[in-house]
Scaffold this motif. Structure first.
Motif, short mmCIF file in Angstrom:
data_model
loop_
_atom_site.label_atom_id
_atom_site.label_comp_id
_atom_site.label_asym_id
_atom_site.label_seq_id
_atom_site.Cartn_x
_atom_site.Cartn_y
_atom_site.Cartn_z
N ASN A 322 36.09 -3.51 13.66
CA ASN A 322 35.47 -2.38 14.36
C ASN A 322 35.21 -1.22 13.40
O ASN A 322 35.65 -1.23 12.26
CB ASN A 322 36.33 -1.94 15.55
N SER A 323 34.49 -0.23 13.90
CA SER A 323 34.04 0.85 13.02
C SER A 323 35.20 1.66 12.46
O SER A 323 35.10 2.20 11.35
CB SER A 323 33.06 1.76 13.75
N TYR A 324 36.32 1.73 13.16
CA TYR A 324 37.46 2.52 12.65
C TYR A 324 38.12 1.81 11.48
O TYR A 324 38.46 2.41 10.47
CB TYR A 324 38.46 2.79 13.78
N HIS B 96 29.36 4.28 12.22
CA HIS B 96 29.42 4.47 13.67
C HIS B 96 28.04 4.36 14.30
O HIS B 96 27.89 3.79 15.38
CB HIS B 96 30.06 5.82 14.00
N GLN B 99 27.37 0.45 14.30
CA GLN B 99 28.29 -0.41 15.04
C GLN B 99 28.52 0.04 16.48
O GLN B 99 28.79 -0.79 17.35
CB GLN B 99 29.65 -0.47 14.34
N ASP B 100 28.47 1.34 16.71
CA ASP B 100 28.81 1.81 18.06
C ASP B 100 27.57 2.22 18.84
O ASP B 100 27.67 2.95 19.83
CB ASP B 100 29.80 2.98 17.94
N PRO B 102 24.91 2.21 21.56
CA PRO B 102 24.96 1.64 22.91
C PRO B 102 23.81 0.65 23.11
O PRO B 102 22.71 0.86 22.61
CB PRO B 102 24.80 2.86 23.82
#
Lengths: 557, 322, 198
Positions: A322-324, B96, B99-100, B102
């Motif tokens: 994941n991004s973290y 971010h 990957q994040d 939406p």
């Protein structure tokens, strides 16, 4: 100037039958001889690994080439990587450590001489075991074959289902056993450095090489063992029906990746820290100044060792963390560049204001600085994770790590050879051949590895035995291959120099470079007992104090 | 085997999607910063070896023995730390951002399953199963239609990489990965498997065809159809269904529903066979079936030892699978 | 030529460095700890992830008695080492033998548990993820106990032959460091397998 001790020993050697000499070498526990055994062993495998590399490059020099089959090619890159890391780099660096550390700290031998010899023979056996796979690897099927799963042996490719026969087992057991040998030597180095320094040599006064080998050995204890553990697990999977990495039983392929890289990243620091050690001894001598910022160099190295334990998943940016997690490993990877950069600046600071002599060891050291700088910067570039989603698993990475290992570590090793060969053999290596070796190698290296970054940027993945024409990779691969050949020729020049100088080299005397550490205070080669009486030191450069009694270092430290 | 193709460069510096573009912009920034560092440090190095070389006049004298300088050490610690902070912030933003991001409701969903040594593509919402060549709609800014890929693996590790459209993401067994691409222009985009997966890792090629909205519509319509029933090729179809082809391959609307090999229902709609190892021509197809080792040594398709007559009939049948 | 002695009038300061046996053993312990850590990580990672087969809750019985045996053997070996330091070889041998007996009891307990798990519950190393990780972790520890027992027995044999005296105190100390390590690892393994993992 041959001391009487040397003359007597030479007479002894000439008089005894060769079988006796062979027996002495095979049963030796003298750290100097064990060191030489490690180095000779590594040089043999350097040639073998080099042949594997040249095979790869010939196959790739044009698209749809059929110099070797895909099966053979896959074995070539697996064996090339495994050989170069475990049977060239590790033994040669432990070999130099073995030879130099006791001499440089004023000791007569390592802390555990028999463990020392045992560790060498364990590592030596494991190399032969790996190569026996060419004969015995296919198990039931008769004809042998070497492992072909890449030197990382990723799950589930390494499982019985995808690697039938025994080739994967040869890899696993050979590397496992060599790991035990490495841990043995690491234990020995730590015990030697902590417990056998000569009087007056506090930790703050020992040569940087000693500090760096101490750090590298500490890192080896906790860096190599995760791989040993993972390999034991792999053996459980392959032989006892275990499911550690069996995705069909709910096991995790990424767990192997984590374990492997928790070893794999510290491993490259285990390899590069001794290279830093050589450079830290050589640059001061040929700049005629002490190392700039000794305490900072120590602190930076220890810092690198610690931080290097936290960066491993930067080899795994594409696996879908994941991004973290990705961000965490991005910052730790960038962070480890800070102490590394500090070391480069300190070497520069050592040269600054000096009187630089361009003897061959210094030529290789200067090239090391330029090349390691570039290698470090391409590392930072890949730490920009999204860009690494493009660069990872491509020829950009292959170019980067060869830049570190060949352009950095191998160049530092060459410098070390030219610097300490006189101490080991009593003769100088030929400067003429040295300069030829240097320039040939520099040209070949840059032709090969500078250009190699480009196919990666154009989409060429690694570990492919051929590629399609028309992707823009053709000419670039040809140039890379030519560079590889030139480096091969340069290495042959070097090996020739090593051999020929044994007979024809000028006599070195105790201290041909006018250096300042304890190994230059004894004869070349040193007597078996190293020091007639254990020295007592008062500063970091005991021979500078002796040569300049009016202005000793002890006044300034 | 392959006709001399036109040049098809796939540079990471020629982005054709927003994520590839974001990566490209970040890369320029990072390259600029590292280039500046290289120029500065490199120049200092070059200067030092010129300016501080040993000269004959120096013989016998040592230079000033300088042991260090706390201020200089501080300076060249603090500055790199600041550079790292800046680089990290720039990096984290793009991590971010990609990957994040939406998933919009207009997204086309594809499940990609990696095999040794071919790609399986399923469009669950559209009811399509195909292999090796991926068709996706273009995604111009006003109408954003990204393609979201769910990445799985049937055997060992693989990696999906189309440099112009996105960074690569691995396909790992017993793990579900996700990535997205939103191509900003139509065309053919090439790539290949990037994670070593076995003998024929090198020929697990990828071909992504970005269609306009209408073309994509047309493509999905034909892909949803079952294979046509053509009585002229019954002989070939019989060979297919009785000599073990159907154990591995599926042809929609027939008894063949094997899952080990690519779905062949619309084999002829593809430009290449054997996951890009050869162009989809009659000769290559025949050769591939007769002797897979000739085109892709080490592939998992066995030679079925068919007679010439069986081969010809079979190829004629396969050519009806458009 | 090689001495850099201080002026004769001064006596050189005492030069005391750590004992190399202890440093060597400490290094070995660090390395072994790293190996055990990886096995513990694998164990914890796979808790609850087995697709089938017996779970820890179903089959594990907490080995309290045998744990007490092993942990008290740390006390007995410590006492043995202290007696040897004082030159009391016979008392040393008694406590040394007691250490071996306690270690042997622990191994017996492990063997008994494995027998029960394999034959009564059908749990082997290949049954499921729990089986693989359990036998590997406990087995790795048991192999280290075995290696320790072999070394302890070797010393016992030499001791019974009257060849172990005060001069060997340092080496006995180093060996007992290893034994303490093995016991400490058991504390971790016990916690992970019988407390957390259930």
């Amino acid at each position: 100037m041959s001391s009487p001790a040397t003359a007597i020993r030479q007479t002894e050697v000439l008089d005894q039958p060769w079988v006796e000499t062979l027996h002495q070498w095979v049963t030796t526990v003298d750290h100097k001889r064990v060191g030489i055994l490690y180095i000779l062993y590594a040089l043999v495998f350097l040639v073998i690994g080099g042949i594997e590399a040249v095979t790869i490059r010939i196959q790739l020099m044009s698209p749809h080439n059929d110099f070797v089959s895909p099966q053979v090619f896959n074995r070539m890159f697996t064996m090339h990587g495994t050989t170069m890391i475990f049977f060239v780099a590790m033994p040669i660096l432990f070999g130099f450590g073995n030879y130099l550390v006791p001499l440089m700290i004023g000791a007569r031998d390592m802390a555990f001489p028999r463990l020392n010899a045992f560790s060498f023979w364990l590592s030596a056996l494991s190399g032969f075991l790996l190569y026996f796979s060419f004969l015995g690897g296919s198990g039931l099927y008769g004809a042998g074959s070497a492992p072909d799963m890449g030197w990382w042996a990723y799950a589930p490719l390494a499982a019985r289902a995808f690697s039938p026969g025994s080739s994967a087992d040869y890899w696993t057991i050979a590397v496992l056993v060599s790991g035990f040998g490495s841990i043995g030597t690491a234990v020995n180095l730590i015990a030697t450095i902590l417990c056998m320094r000569c009087p007056g040599m506090t930790l703050g006064r020992m040569p940087l090489l000693s500090w760096l080998y101490l750090t590298m050995s500490g890192l080896a204890l906790i860096g190599i063992t995760p791989l040993s553990a993972a390999q034991l697990m792999l053996l459980v999977d392959r032989y006892l029906g275990g499911h550690f990495f069996d995705t069909q039983a709910g096991g995790s392929a990424t767990l192997w990746m984590h374990f492997f890289w928790i070893f794999g990243h510290p491993e490259v620091y285990i390899l590069v820290i001794p290279a830093f050690a050589f450079i830290s001894e050589i640059i001061p001598v040929f700049s005629r100044k002490p190392i700039f910022g000794y305490p900072v160099m120590v602190a930076a190295t220890v810092c690198i060792a610690f931080v290097s334990m936290s960066v491993w998943a930067h080899h795994m940016f594409t696996i879908g963390m994941n991004s973290y997690a990705n961000s965490f490993f991005a910052i730790t990877t960038m962070a480890v560049g800070v102490p590394t950069g500090i070391k480069i600046f300190n070497w520069l600071g050592t040269m600054w204001g000096g009187r630089i002599q361009f003897k061959t060891p210094m030529l290789f050291s200067i090239a090391f600085l330029f090349q390691f700088l570039i290698a470090g910067l391409t590392g930072i570039i890949q730490a920009a994770v999204p860009f690494d989603w493009q660069l990872s698993l491509s020829y950009f990475v292959v170019a980067h790590f060869h830049y570190v290992i060949v352009g950095g570590i191998l160049f530092a090793l060459f410098a070390a050879f030219y610097y300490w060969y006189p101490k080991v053999t009593g003769r100088m290596l030929s400067e003429r051949l040295g300069k030829l070796h240097f320039w040939l190698f520099v040209i070949g290296f840059h032709l090969c590895f500078d250009v190699m970054h480009i196919p990666g940027l154009l989409g060429m993945p690694r570990r492919i035995y051929t590629y399609e024409p028309g992707r823009g990779w053709d000419t670039l691969n040809l140039i890379v291959t030519i560079g590889a050949f030139i480096q091969g020729i340069a290495v042959l020049v070097f090996l020739w120099n090593l051999i020929v100088s044994c007979w024809k080299g000028a006599e070195a005397g105790n201290d041909p470079w006018d250096a300042w550490t304890l190994e230059w205070s004894v004869s070349s080669p040193p007597p078996a007992y190293n020091f007639a009486s254990i020295p007592r030191v008062a500063s970091r450069r005991p021979l500078w104090d002796r040569k300049h009694p009016e202005d000793p270092d002890s006044r300034y430290e | 085997m392959l006709d001399a193709p036109s040049t098809h460069i796939t540079s990471v510096f020629a982005p054709a999607s927003t994520s590839a573009r974001a990566i490209y912009d970040l890369s320029l920034f990072v390259l600029a910063v590292t280039a500046v560092i290289f120029v500065i440090v490199g120049s200092l190095l070059l200067y030092s070896i010129v300016r501080f070389r040993h000269r004959a006049a120096d013989a016998g004298r040592e230079p000033a023995q300088v042991y260090g300088s706390t201020q200089i050490e501080l300076a060249w610690t603090v500055i790199p730390v600041l550079i790292v902070v800046v680089l990290f912030l720039a990096t984290a933003r793009v991590i971010h951002g990609i990957q994040d991001a939406p998933k919009p409701p207009t997204a086309v969903e594809v499940i990609a399953i990696g095999h040794q040594f071919w790609w399986e593509f399923r469009y669950p919402k559209l009811g399509i199963v195909t292999a090796n060549e991926l068709h996706i709609p273009v995604s111009d800014p006003p109408r954003s239609v990204p393609t979201y890929l769910t990445l799985l693996s049937a055997d060992t590790d693989h990696s999906f990489w189309i440099p112009e459209l996105a960074g690569k993401t691995d396909l790992i067994p017993n793990r579900v990965n996700e990535m997205w691409m939103d191509p900003q222009r139509t065309g053919v985009f090439l790539g290949q498997c990037a994670q070593y997966c076995g003998t024929q890792h090198a020929k697990m090629l990828l071909r992504v065809v970005v269609d306009s909205a209408e073309d994509f519509e047309a493509w999905t319509r034909t892909q949803r159809l079952s294979a046509p029933q053509d009585h002229e090729v019954m002989a070939g179809r019989r060979v297919f269904e009785t000599t073990a082809c159907m154990n591995c391959h599926a042809v929609g609307g027939t008894a063949a529903n094997g899952l080990f090999g690519p779905d062949l229902t619309h084999l002829m709609s593809r430009h290449t066979i054997a996951s890009g190892a050869a162009e989809n021509t009659r000769e290559n197809l025949r050769l591939w079936i007769e002797n897979p080792e000739a085109l892709k040594p080490g592939s998992l398709m066995p030679a079925m030892k068919l007679t010439d007559a069986e081969l010809d009939a079979l190829v004629r049948y396969l050519e009806t699978l458009r | 030529m090689t001495t850099f002695a201080a002026p004769l009038a001064e006596r050189p300061p005492a030069w005391n460095l750590p004992d190399r046996g202890r440093v060597g053993m400490a290094c070995l312990i660090v390395a072994e700890s790293a190996i055990f850590t990886i096995f513990v990580v694998a164990y914890l990672f796979y808790v609850g992830k087995s697709l089938s087969g017996p779970t820890p809750r179903d089959v594990l019985e907490t080995p309290i008695f045998y744990t007490i045996c092993l942990l008290s053997s740390s006390l007995t070996i410590h006492l043995a080492a202290r007696f040897l330091e004082r030159g009391e070889s016979r008392t040393f041998l008694i406590w040394w033998l007691l250490t071996i007996v306690l270690g042997g009891l622990f191994m017996y307990g492990t063997g008994q548990e494995w027998y029960r798990l394999i034959y009564e519950h059908g749990l082997t190393i290949s049954t499921n993820l729990f089986g693989t990780t359990y036998y590997s972790l406990v087995g790795l520890h048991a192999s280290h106990v075995t290696a320790g027992l072999v070394m302890l027995c070797t010393v016992l044999v030499f001791g019974l032959a009257g060849r172990v005296g005060r001069s060997h105190s340092r080496r006995i100390d180093v060996l007992s460091l290893y034994w303490h390590f093995v016991d400490a690892v058991w504390v971790i393994v016990f916690t992970v397998v019988y407390v957390i993992g259930r």
